[in-house]
Design a protein around this motif. Structure first.
Motif, PDB file in Angstrom:
ATOM      1  N   LYS A 228       0.811  -1.216   0.000  1.00  0.00           N
ATOM      2  CA  LYS A 228       0.000   0.000   0.000  1.00  0.00           C
ATOM      3  C   LYS A 228       0.847   1.268   0.000  1.00  0.00           C
ATOM      4  N   VAL A 229       2.023   1.205   0.612  1.00  0.00           N
ATOM      5  CA  VAL A 229       2.883   2.386   0.663  1.00  0.00           C
ATOM      6  C   VAL A 229       3.426   2.726  -0.716  1.00  0.00           C
ATOM      7  N   ILE A 230       4.022   1.723  -1.387  1.00  0.00           N
ATOM      8  CA  ILE A 230       4.585   1.953  -2.718  1.00  0.00           C
ATOM      9  C   ILE A 230       3.493   2.327  -3.716  1.00  0.00           C
ATOM     10  N   LEU A 231       2.387   1.584  -3.700  1.00  0.00           N
ATOM     11  CA  LEU A 231       1.295   1.869  -4.632  1.00  0.00           C
ATOM     12  C   LEU A 231       0.730   3.261  -4.391  1.00  0.00           C
ATOM     13  N   GLY A 232       0.593   3.649  -3.124  1.00  0.00           N
ATOM     14  CA  GLY A 232       0.081   4.982  -2.808  1.00  0.00           C
ATOM     15  C   GLY A 232       1.005   6.085  -3.296  1.00  0.00           C
ATOM     16  N   ALA A 233       2.323   5.897  -3.088  1.00  0.00           N
ATOM     17  CA  ALA A 233       3.291   6.897  -3.523  1.00  0.00           C
ATOM     18  C   ALA A 233       3.287   7.044  -5.039  1.00  0.00           C
ATOM     19  N   LEU A 234       3.248   5.919  -5.761  1.00  0.00           N
ATOM     20  CA  LEU A 234       3.226   5.964  -7.218  1.00  0.00           C
ATOM     21  C   LEU A 234       1.939   6.586  -7.738  1.00  0.00           C
ATOM     22  N   THR A 235       0.822   6.276  -7.086  1.00  0.00           N
ATOM     23  CA  THR A 235      -0.471   6.816  -7.515  1.00  0.00           C
ATOM     24  C   THR A 235      -0.516   8.327  -7.345  1.00  0.00           C
ATOM     25  N   LEU A 236      -0.018   8.815  -6.211  1.00  0.00           N
ATOM     26  CA  LEU A 236       0.006  10.259  -5.979  1.00  0.00           C
ATOM     27  C   LEU A 236       0.822  10.971  -7.045  1.00  0.00           C
ATOM     28  N   ASP A 237       1.989  10.412  -7.360  1.00  0.00           N
ATOM     29  CA  ASP A 237       2.847  11.031  -8.371  1.00  0.00           C
ATOM     30  C   ASP A 237       2.174  11.021  -9.736  1.00  0.00           C
ATOM     31  N   MET A 238       1.558   9.899 -10.080  1.00  0.00           N
ATOM     32  CA  MET A 238       0.927   9.774 -11.386  1.00  0.00           C
ATOM     33  C   MET A 238      -0.224  10.770 -11.541  1.00  0.00           C
ATOM     34  N   VAL A 239      -1.071  10.865 -10.519  1.00  0.00           N
ATOM     35  CA  VAL A 239      -2.228  11.761 -10.593  1.00  0.00           C
ATOM     36  C   VAL A 239      -1.779  13.220 -10.654  1.00  0.00           C
ATOM     37  N   ALA A 240      -0.764  13.567  -9.842  1.00  0.00           N
ATOM     38  CA  ALA A 240      -0.283  14.950  -9.821  1.00  0.00           C
ATOM     39  C   ALA A 240       0.229  15.375 -11.184  1.00  0.00           C
ATOM     40  N   VAL A 241       0.989  14.497 -11.841  1.00  0.00           N
ATOM     41  CA  VAL A 241       1.547  14.835 -13.152  1.00  0.00           C
ATOM     42  C   VAL A 241       0.488  14.735 -14.239  1.00  0.00           C
ATOM     43  N   LEU A 242      -0.352  13.693 -14.153  1.00  0.00           N
ATOM     44  CA  LEU A 242      -1.354  13.455 -15.193  1.00  0.00           C
ATOM     45  C   LEU A 242      -2.403  14.566 -15.236  1.00  0.00           C
ATOM     46  N   PHE A 243      -2.899  14.961 -14.070  1.00  0.00           N
ATOM     47  CA  PHE A 243      -3.971  15.960 -14.033  1.00  0.00           C
ATOM     48  C   PHE A 243      -3.498  17.337 -13.569  1.00  0.00           C
ATOM     49  N   GLY A 244      -2.538  17.363 -12.639  1.00  0.00           N
ATOM     50  CA  GLY A 244      -2.112  18.636 -12.071  1.00  0.00           C
ATOM     51  C   GLY A 244      -1.066  19.367 -12.883  1.00  0.00           C
ATOM     52  N   GLY A 245      -0.296  18.633 -13.690  1.00  0.00           N
ATOM     53  CA  GLY A 245       0.753  19.265 -14.484  1.00  0.00           C
ATOM     54  C   GLY A 245       0.193  20.103 -15.616  1.00  0.00           C
ATOM     55  N   VAL A 396      -5.329  13.446  -2.938  1.00  0.00           N
ATOM     56  CA  VAL A 396      -4.557  13.474  -1.692  1.00  0.00           C
ATOM     57  C   VAL A 396      -5.469  13.241  -0.494  1.00  0.00           C
ATOM     58  N   ILE A 397      -6.621  13.885  -0.480  1.00  0.00           N
ATOM     59  CA  ILE A 397      -7.559  13.731   0.638  1.00  0.00           C
ATOM     60  C   ILE A 397      -8.021  12.289   0.753  1.00  0.00           C
ATOM     61  N   ILE A 398      -8.395  11.698  -0.375  1.00  0.00           N
ATOM     62  CA  ILE A 398      -8.860  10.300  -0.367  1.00  0.00           C
ATOM     63  C   ILE A 398      -7.743   9.364   0.077  1.00  0.00           C
ATOM     64  N   MET A 399      -6.528   9.607  -0.431  1.00  0.00           N
ATOM     65  CA  MET A 399      -5.388   8.764  -0.069  1.00  0.00           C
ATOM     66  C   MET A 399      -5.082   8.878   1.415  1.00  0.00           C
ATOM     67  N   GLY A 400      -5.168  10.095   1.952  1.00  0.00           N
ATOM     68  CA  GLY A 400      -4.907  10.295   3.374  1.00  0.00           C
ATOM     69  C   GLY A 400      -5.924   9.600   4.260  1.00  0.00           C
ATOM     70  N   LEU A 401      -7.179   9.539   3.806  1.00  0.00           N
ATOM     71  CA  LEU A 401      -8.237   8.897   4.588  1.00  0.00           C
ATOM     72  C   LEU A 401      -8.230   7.382   4.452  1.00  0.00           C
ATOM     73  N   LYS A 402      -7.915   6.896   3.255  1.00  0.00           N
ATOM     74  CA  LYS A 402      -8.027   5.463   2.978  1.00  0.00           C
ATOM     75  C   LYS A 402      -6.733   4.689   3.180  1.00  0.00           C
TER      76      LYS A 402
END
Length: 424
Positions: A228-245, A396-402
């Protein structure tokens, strides 16, 4: 030696050589990408031809990554790295030759383009190998207690080389033309090939020699998706670049939103990049191993918030400040993600986990550019960036809660164990 020595990794001679090789490669690769984009557009005057360059590199890099990870785990890393660099030198020389006066005067434009696209496609295959090899080599060059510091220096070297390489490419095209600029790229790759042999051969830690390709790929993907740690870290990075960049549509902001022209366009890019580089270098002095998960969540949240400010800003200075701090948060998250991957990945699976990381990061960069372009076309550039930043905040909010495992992650070492590592 101080407990929190910011230059700890640099005290290992092989690691310095590794950084030198990596800087030369990334600097050259970044230069080459910018020069080829310029050359292809000069030959075609067609925006679609630029998209084809990205597609030619992304497709083989993405689909070859799992197989590359399997191969990297089963082979000696230094020699495999040298082979990839040697093959990359052939690509660089091929591009240097294709842009020569002799070829341009005797070949049809379409033939030159096919040659360029073919070499870029070949480069995409090599890119699938470079990520897992580099990720694996770091762990074989420095001891485990140095991983966080080594990951910080490695990420900083990569970012610095990518930014300065792209910047130098523009100036060199103007000063010495495309052909001779690609000659410099070839020289840099040969330089890296020579110096990589200063790194000693490394042991092969994956002893499952009878494991089939299917079993190996399944093991790597299963490990990432179960952790869950590795998957969460990769997911955060992917979403930030995919949608936030929003790097792909900076030109739209410079021209149509802020009305600052080409110079302003350059400043916007520089603001984001300088924020990342400065922060990554700062993290060598400010360790991020304590409360690691919370710091990662804050960093990605801060990135999304800064991009929203950039999206709504009509003032050039405010846009520059927003991008600078977006780069700051991006630099923190990048270092934390690399540290998590280094410390949480078993030695015998580093190639495969590095490959999955390459798939997440690589796909998010290219697909993020596509997403930005489509969203800007549909909603307008400002709203597209605001929506992307908002999507990042919600993630980020969902990841922090789940994902409690990621939120509560703390990579602080036991003081006695750390000191023993330093003394050894």
């Amino acid at each position: 030696m101080a407990k929190n020595d910011p230059y700890l990794a640099l005290r290992f001679k092989e690691f310095n050589t590794f950084l030198l090789v990596r800087f030369a490669l990334v600097f050259g690769w970044s230069m080459q990408f910018v020069v080829i984009e310029w050359q292809v557009y000069a030959l075609t005057n067609n925006e679609l031809s630029l998209g084809l360059i990205g597609a030619c590199e992304f497709i083989p890099a993405f689909f070859m990554a799992p197989f590359a990870g399997h191969i990297v785990d089963r082979k000696e890393k230094r020699n495999l790295f040298a082979i990839c660099i040697a093959l990359f030198s052939l690509i660089s020389f091929g591009l240097f030759w294709l842009t020569s006066e002799a070829v341009e005067s005797s070949w049809e434009t379409q033939s030159i383009l096919i040659g360029i696209y073919g070499l870029v496609f070949f480069g995409g295959i090599l890119r699938a190998f470079f990520g897992p090899i580099i990720f694996s080599l770091i762990a074989l060059i420095v001891p485990k207690h140095v991983y966080p510091n080594a990951a910080t220096w490695s990420s900083s070297t990569w970012k610095g080389a990518a930014v300065t390489g792209a910047l130098c490419a523009g100036f060199l095209i103007a000063w010495i033309d495309v052909h001779y600029t690609l000659g410099i790229v070839f020289f840099l790759v040969v330089f890296a090939l020579i110096f990589v042999f200063l790194i000693k051969r490394k042991p092969i830690l994956n002893q499952k020699t009878h494991e089939t390709v299917k079993e190996s790929l399944k093991a790597g993907l299963t490990f990432v998706f179960k952790d869950k740690v590795i998957l969460g870290a990769l997911t955060l990075d992917m979403v930030a670049v995919l949608f936030g960049g929003a790097v792909a549509i900076f030109a739209v902001f410079a021209k149509d939103v802020l009305d600052v022209g080409p110079k302003g366009f350059g400043i916007l890019n520089a603001a984001l990049s300088s924020g990342s580089i400065i922060t990554m270098l700062a993290t060598t002095h400010l360790p991020i191993t304590k409360n690691t998960g919370k710091k990662l969540l804050v960093a990605v949240f801060g990135f999304g918030l800064c991009m929203i400010v950039f999206g709504v800003s009509k003032l050039f200075w405010l846009s520059v400040v927003a991008l600078f701090f977006a780069g700051v948060f991006d630099g923190v998250s990048m270092v934390i993600r690399q540290t998590i991957l280094q410390l949480k990945t078993p030695d015998d699976m580093r190639g495969r986990v590095g490959a999955v990381n390459s798939m997440f990061v690589g796909s998010s960069n290219e697909l993020g550019a596509l997403e930005s372009g489509i969203a800007a076309k549909l909603f307008g550039a400002p709203l597209a960036v605001v929506l992307g930043g908002t999507a990042t905040l919600f993630t980020v909010i969902i990841m922090g809660l789940k994902n409690k495992s990621l939120k509560n992650l703390d990579l602080t070492y036991d003081a006695e164990e750390y000191q023993e590592g330093l003394e050894s």
